[in-house]
Design a protein around this motif. Structure first.
Motif, mmCIF file in Angstrom:
data_model
loop_
_atom_site.group_PDB
_atom_site.id
_atom_site.type_symbol
_atom_site.label_atom_id
_atom_site.label_comp_id
_atom_site.label_asym_id
_atom_site.label_seq_id
_atom_site.Cartn_x
_atom_site.Cartn_y
_atom_site.Cartn_z
ATOM 1 N N ALA A 173 18.238 -52.211 -4.434
ATOM 2 C CA ALA A 173 18.012 -50.783 -4.161
ATOM 3 C C ALA A 173 18.560 -50.426 -2.790
ATOM 4 O O ALA A 173 19.169 -49.366 -2.604
ATOM 5 N N TYR A 174 18.362 -51.307 -1.822
ATOM 6 C CA TYR A 174 18.864 -51.054 -0.472
ATOM 7 C C TYR A 174 20.381 -50.978 -0.464
ATOM 8 O O TYR A 174 20.974 -50.095 0.164
ATOM 9 N N GLN A 175 21.030 -51.884 -1.195
ATOM 10 C CA GLN A 175 22.498 -51.934 -1.213
ATOM 11 C C GLN A 175 23.084 -50.672 -1.843
ATOM 12 O O GLN A 175 23.986 -50.044 -1.279
ATOM 13 N N ILE A 176 22.543 -50.253 -2.999
ATOM 14 C CA ILE A 176 23.069 -49.072 -3.685
ATOM 15 C C ILE A 176 22.767 -47.807 -2.880
ATOM 16 O O ILE A 176 23.625 -46.933 -2.722
ATOM 17 N N GLY A 177 21.549 -47.713 -2.369
ATOM 18 C CA GLY A 177 21.177 -46.553 -1.562
ATOM 19 C C GLY A 177 22.042 -46.421 -0.320
ATOM 20 O O GLY A 177 22.442 -45.312 0.062
ATOM 21 N N SER A 178 22.356 -47.557 0.313
ATOM 22 C CA SER A 178 23.207 -47.538 1.504
ATOM 23 C C SER A 178 24.627 -47.108 1.164
ATOM 24 O O SER A 178 25.267 -46.384 1.930
ATOM 25 N N GLU A 179 25.129 -47.547 0.005
ATOM 26 C CA GLU A 179 26.463 -47.121 -0.444
ATOM 27 C C GLU A 179 26.522 -45.601 -0.588
ATOM 28 O O GLU A 179 27.482 -44.955 -0.156
ATOM 29 N N ILE A 180 25.489 -45.048 -1.206
ATOM 30 C CA ILE A 180 25.455 -43.595 -1.418
ATOM 31 C C ILE A 180 25.355 -42.865 -0.082
ATOM 32 O O ILE A 180 26.028 -41.860 0.147
ATOM 33 N N PHE A 181 24.526 -43.381 0.811
ATOM 34 C CA PHE A 181 24.389 -42.769 2.132
ATOM 35 C C PHE A 181 25.724 -42.780 2.870
ATOM 36 O O PHE A 181 26.111 -41.795 3.512
ATOM 37 N N ASP A 182 26.450 -43.886 2.777
ATOM 38 C CA ASP A 182 27.752 -43.991 3.450
ATOM 39 C C ASP A 182 28.764 -43.018 2.853
ATOM 40 O O ASP A 182 29.610 -42.464 3.578
#
Length: 277
Positions: free
Chosen positions: A242-251
């Protein structure tokens, strides 16, 4: 004096006063045998929710499409009460996100699918918001469901933390950019195997609503982000996907907008991805 613009059901109507200001009025049988343009009987009005602008009206009608009117009424009342009591300014989208959240929590409790958030205690760092959330939960338990878990306090507090600040007007150009970003976000979700299905449609749509309102308030004032960062790290340890996907979207969002993006938003995006997963 209110005239009916649109009947919502027998007990509620979208109305306007002599100044053209719009509101939603509620009361038992308030629209019975009434039509557009008729006056509302003042004595039947039990609740009035002022719709300050076109956005507020759109928010209310959007919620009404899939959330029962009593949930909207209760949540709006709770927000208005807390805002007035604690002199705590909030942005318009809180009415959407908190109503949506409470309805989702209600359904999860009834279906026995409710999950604890596993979030660290934020009561010391956000004492005011935590107190407001405690009061909100008490009211929701009385008016909606007595079995709403105490875990909701932290979640409700986060909604107030994220929505604190004044409302801003936005241009058409900003709206078009928002649409571009939403398309890119969906591409990122699909690339990570997350697509809208019958099973996850509620969570997927709620995430899109959150993003839409977040993008409309990119320039809102921000609070200290240190404690949000610690919450982020907690999720990174417990739910790295969840952290990895959420961070991708934030970036993706950071790359496409020209203003500084509140770093705490990464955390809220990750929470939504957790629900989707």
């Amino acid at each position: 004096m209110f005239r009916i613009i649109q009947s919502l059901n027998n007990n509620a109507a979208l109305v306007k006063n002599e100044k053209g200001e719009q509101a939603v009025v509620m009361g038992l049988g308030i629209t019975f045998q009434k039509k557009k343009g008729d006056l509302v009987v003042k004595e039947k009005i039990e609740n009035i929710f002022a719709l300050k602008n076109a956005e507020a009206k759109e928010n209310f009608l959007t919620l009404l499409k899939d959330i029962p009117l009593d949930f909207i009424s209760v949540t709006y009342t709770v927000i208005d009460h807390l805002v007035a009591t604690y002199h705590y300014p909030v942005q318009e989208y809180l009415y959407v996100t908190l109503t949506d959240h409470i309805y989702c929590a209600y359904q999860a409790v009834l279906k026995n699918t409710y999950q604890e958030s596993r979030l660290p205690d934020i009561s010391a760092e956000y004492q005011l918001e935590y107190q407001m959330a405690k009061e909100a939960l008490q009211l929701f338990r009385v008016k909606l469901l007595k079995d709403l878990p105490a875990d909701e306090i932290g979640k409700i507090a986060l909604h107030f933390i994220n929505a604190q600040g004044e409302t801003f007007d936005h241009t058409r150009e900003e709206y078009d950019i928002s649409k571009q970003i939403m398309a890119k976000v969906e591409q990122t979700l699909h690339a990570n195997g997350i697509k809208r299905t019958k099973t996850n449609s509620n969570f997927y749509d709620r995430f899109m609503i959150h993003l839409s309102y977040f993008l409309n308030y990119l320039d809102r004032p921000t609070k200290a982000e240190a404690s949000i960062s610690s919450l982020e790290q907690n999720i990174k340890s417990h739910d790295p996907k969840a952290y990895q996907i959420g961070s991708e979207i934030f970036d993706v969002i950071k790359e496409l907008v020209i203003v500084r993006v509140n770093e705490s938003e990464r955390f809220y995006i990750i929470l939504h991805i957790q629900r989707l997963l």
